[in-house]
Structures are given as C-alpha cells and as structure tokens.
Design an enzyme around this catalytic site. Structure first.
Site, short mmCIF file in Angstrom:
data_model
loop_
_atom_site.label_atom_id
_atom_site.label_comp_id
_atom_site.label_asym_id
_atom_site.label_seq_id
_atom_site.Cartn_x
_atom_site.Cartn_y
_atom_site.Cartn_z
N LYS A 1 90.15 24.27 17.13
CA LYS A 1 89.24 23.55 18.04
C LYS A 1 89.79 23.64 19.44
CE LYS A 1 85.53 20.87 17.60
NZ LYS A 1 84.63 20.90 16.46
N1 GLU Z 1 81.58 22.65 16.89
C1 GLU Z 1 80.91 22.76 15.64
C2 GLU Z 1 81.65 21.96 14.58
O1 GLU Z 1 82.30 20.99 14.87
C3 GLU Z 1 80.66 24.21 15.25
C4 GLU Z 1 81.87 25.04 15.04
C5 GLU Z 1 81.58 26.51 14.81
O2 GLU Z 1 80.42 26.87 14.70
O3 GLU Z 1 82.54 27.27 14.78
O4 GLU Z 1 81.53 22.20 13.41
#
Ligand code: GLU
Length: 471
Positions: free
Chosen positions: A107
C-alpha cells in the site's frame, strides 16, 4: 470515550490476526513472519509550486512478498502515516489471498489534501512521487503494482503509468505497472464500479445463506431493506446506486464530511451525488432532512450499514449504540478490533473488509492480466460465440416449429464482451469467497464470525505459500 485503550489501525489489524492465528496450526515463527510488514519506504520530496518549494511525505509499504508482484492502492489524504499504510498493506495481503488474486500485499500513501491543489499542480506532485517509487522498483509490472485508493482515481493512475513509460521506454509490459487506469490508457471496463459492485454481490450472496441472515435478525432478500451509507465516494456511491436501483433497497441516510441527510422513504442516490458534486456537501439537498452531526447517524436504526469512508469510524465510543443488523465494511478497517467484539456479541453480522471490498483488487487483477496479454477480454471469442448461438437457435426453431421470443434472441445472440466477462469473473469471485467463509464459520465452533473465518482462510493460503518456498 475509552480512547486510551483504542489501538492504532495497525494494532487493530494485528489483534484480529492474532485471534485467528490462535485457532490455527501454524508455528509461532511462521505466524510472526506472516504478521510483520516486510518494509516501508518513506520519501520526502520537494516540488516547486506557486513560487516556492513544497515538501511532501509519501510511503510505500510492502507487507508480504510470498507472491509477486505485490499489490495495493495509493492513497492521497491528510490521514496518511506509516501506521496506516502498514495496516492497509497487511489487509491487502490477506484480501488477495482470500479472493485468490495472485499478489502479495502492499500500500502507498501521500500525506496531502488533494483539494488544496489545482490539477496541474497535482500532476507535478504525483509524477514526482511516482518517479521516487519507480526508481526503486516500488512501481513495476512484475514487482509492485499500485491502484487507486482514497483521494486518487483514474487520472492519477494515468499520470503514474505515463511516468513509468517515460522512465522505461522499451518495457513492453509498461501498462501493467499500475491498475485502475482510464480505458483509453490500458484500463478495463468495469474497474471504476468494481468495489461497489463487489459490495452488491457480497450482500446478494449473504442473503442466499438463510442461516447467516437469521443470525443477523433479518429474513427474506435484499428487497425492501433499509441501508445507511457513510461516504459517497467511488465505493459508497456505486454500492448505494446498485443496491437501490437493482436490488430494491432503500437508502435511508447518507453520511458525508459536512453531515448527514436522512429520508426513511429512500434517497435518490444519483440526485444526491449531483448535489454533492455541485455544492461539495450533502447540506441543502432538498429531498431529505439534514443534520450536521453525521457520525450520530451511524447509530440510526437500519438493516444494513455500509461504512465506505475511513478506518476506525466504528470504535469503542459508539459500538454499543450501533443498531444495524448487518455491517458491510466497504472501507478498509472501519470497525476497530474492540468494537468488532462488542458488535459481534450483540448479534450484528459484520461482512469484513478483506472480503467486502475485494471487488476492486479482483478487477485490478483482470486489468493486469489484460495488460500482460495485450488483448481485450472477449475479442477473440465474442463473434464465434454469437455465431454458434445463432445456429443453435435456428436449429431449435426448425425442430420445434415455433420461433423463440425476440427479447431472448437479442440477449442470447450477443456473446460476452469485456464488461460481461469482468462482471462474471467478479461475481464468481465474490460468491465463492463468501461460500468458503460461510463454510469455515459454520463448521468450527471456535470461529465466531465471518471476519475470523476470512482470516483463517487467508492465513492458511499465505502460510501454504510460504511453506512451499521452504520457510
Ligand atoms: N485500493 C483498493 C483496495 O484497498 C484497490 C487495490 C488494488 O486494486 O490493487 O483494495
């Protein structure tokens, strides 16, 4: 408020992890390997804007590399800090394992209020942040693939993809360095709505399990159920829109930054969304009652509560007063570990974040595969499928001597294009992950919730993967 005993977001995720791992046969060494965040890169960079140099702080955490690339969004918000990014990266590991998206967890975040900057300034900032991550392979098609999160969307992903391409001019798979891109920049149809659509599929599947519905104190189907939504961003809006226009739910309240609007007869989500876009808030929306005390509306009587905004909004200070039958965590971490225990004991069913909002990463996975294969889904087979459907109907009509209805023919002849295939893959993913959680929850008396079941399933998969690597 018992603020002094409320853990941080990362601690809260770890407490939920511990609860599950204690029920499993995993060695303490492997358990702590899975639990720790492998690395967090912090970068401080300056961008010259408005005649001055502004310094920004950004992060990219890699929680687990048992599978690569690692995957997870990039958030632009003032709440961003190392603790938050690490908690979110851990949730990505578990989420990807649960829904069988073949990624490790990561993240990123930039400490910024995106509303304070003009689009061309934001582009400069985003490109500079991306540059810092790309040069360390923290954005890379085979190592680390970001996506949208709070405060970012297709526009930012297009800037990031373009920045990667500029720095890697001969990389044939450059498009696969980030997902959630606009369709004309290598994106996939259905990614924008994917997380909200996943929330809808999750609730539809929940209502197919009569024993789970009974535990929540509800009966019947989604039709006619009252829903309170917190956060009308991309996820909250799409979930509320689909539930109200396709499943017969009534959106009785929407909570936003400037307060909440309430109408027990049901709020028209598209009208409210237009109002929000025009005015920046929900205040002044004609068709509902307004209160500036938004968070009190989390405690409103309703069948389904959808926190789709921030982590930690349901915590020790309000958990006892939550009256919803079902909470579906469209956001990451909206219920803290302490609140989770209280709410669970009260009989409310929580459909946990790592499952409930996994629609986003699921369709990101499809987009990544599309980018690597350099061809749109359905391009090769759609016409062939339509032709053979045609032949089948003609032969059937000849044998029976009666024509098939025109409306059936139109649907049957179409063949599946990209959108149909994405929806089919997403629905299948959401249904089968729920069925596994349900089975795990109902077949073991020590597993007291869907969340613990989700952790047990995800951790089993991550542990198996580490064991296969010889750890
Ligand atoms: N930000 C989104 C999540 O928390 C999507 C992550 C992604 O598609 O890689 O799942």
């Amino acid at each position: 408020m018992n603020a002094h005993i409320e853990p941080t977001f990362r601690e809260s995720v770890n407490m939920m992890f511990d609860k599950a791992i204690n029920l499993m046969d995993i060695s303490p060494g492997l358990a702590s390997k899975i639990k720790v965040c492998n690395s967090t890169y912090t970068v401080r960079f300056g961008v010259k804007l408005r005649g001055d140099i502004h310094t920004f702080t950004g992060y990219r955490s890699v929680h687990s590399e048992h599978k690569e690339p690692v995957k997870g969004g990039i958030r632009f918000a003032t709440s961003v800090n190392q603790d938050e990014v690490e908690a979110l990266a851990a949730l990505m590991t578990y989420k990807c394992a649960l829904v069988e998206a073949p990624f490790g967890g990561s993240k990123g975040g930039l400490h910024i209020d995106p509303n304070e900057w003009e689009p061309d300034e934001l582009e400069k900032i985003t490109r500079r942040f991306a540059y810092e991550l790309i040069k360390r392979d923290l954005i890379h098609p085979s190592q680390n693939v970001p996506a949208p999160d709070m405060g970012t969307g297709e526009r930012e992903m297009a800037w990031i993809a373009d920045q990667f391409r500029r720095m890697n001019t001969s990389e044939i798979n450059a498009d696969a360095c980030v997902t959630g891109k606009p369709l004309n920049k290598g994106g996939i149809i259905g990614r924008v709505e994917a997380t909200g659509r996943g929330v809808q599929y999750a609730l539809q599947e929940f209502f197919r399990h009569a024993d789970d519905v009974k535990t929540s104190g509800l009966s019947g189907s989604l039709n006619g159920k009252s829903v309170v939504v917190q956060g009308l961003g991309n996820v909250g809006y799409h979930a509320a829109h689909f539930l109200s226009t396709e499943d017969g739910c009534k959106i009785t309240a929407v909570i936003e930054r400037d307060g909440a609007v309430i109408n027990d007869g049901g709020i028209n989500i598209n009208d409210l969304q237009s109002h929000l876009q025009k005015t920046g808030g929900v205040k002044g929306f004609l068709d509902a009652e307004y209160t500036s005390n938004g968070s009190s509306i989390l405690e409103k009587n309703c069948n389904i509560l959808i926190p789709a905004a921030m982590e930690g909004v349901i915590n020790l200070s309000n958990a006892k007063r939550i009256k919803a039958n079902v909470i579906i965590e469209a956001a990451n971490g909206p219920v803290t570990a302490g609140a989770d225990e209280i709410i669970n004991a009260a009989g409310t069913v929580i459909i946990p974040d790592m499952y409930a909002n996994a629609g986003g990463v699921t369709v990101s996975y499809f987009e990544w595969v599309k980018n690597l294969s350099h061809i749109r889904f359905g391009r090769m087979q759609r016409r062939q499928q339509a032709t053979s459907n045609h032949m089948l109907i003609e032969e059937m009509e000849r044998l029976v001597g009666k024509p098939v209805s025109d409306s059936f023919k139109t649907k049957f002849f179409q063949g599946a294009g990209e959108l149909e295939l994405v929806r089919s893959g997403l629905e299948d993913t959401m249904c089968s992950a729920y069925q596994q959680m349900h089975k795990t929850w109902r077949s073991n008396d020590n597993i007291d919730s869907l969340r613990t079941a989700a952790y047990v399933l995800a951790l089993t998969k991550v542990a198996d993967s580490y064991r296969a690597l010889g750890l």
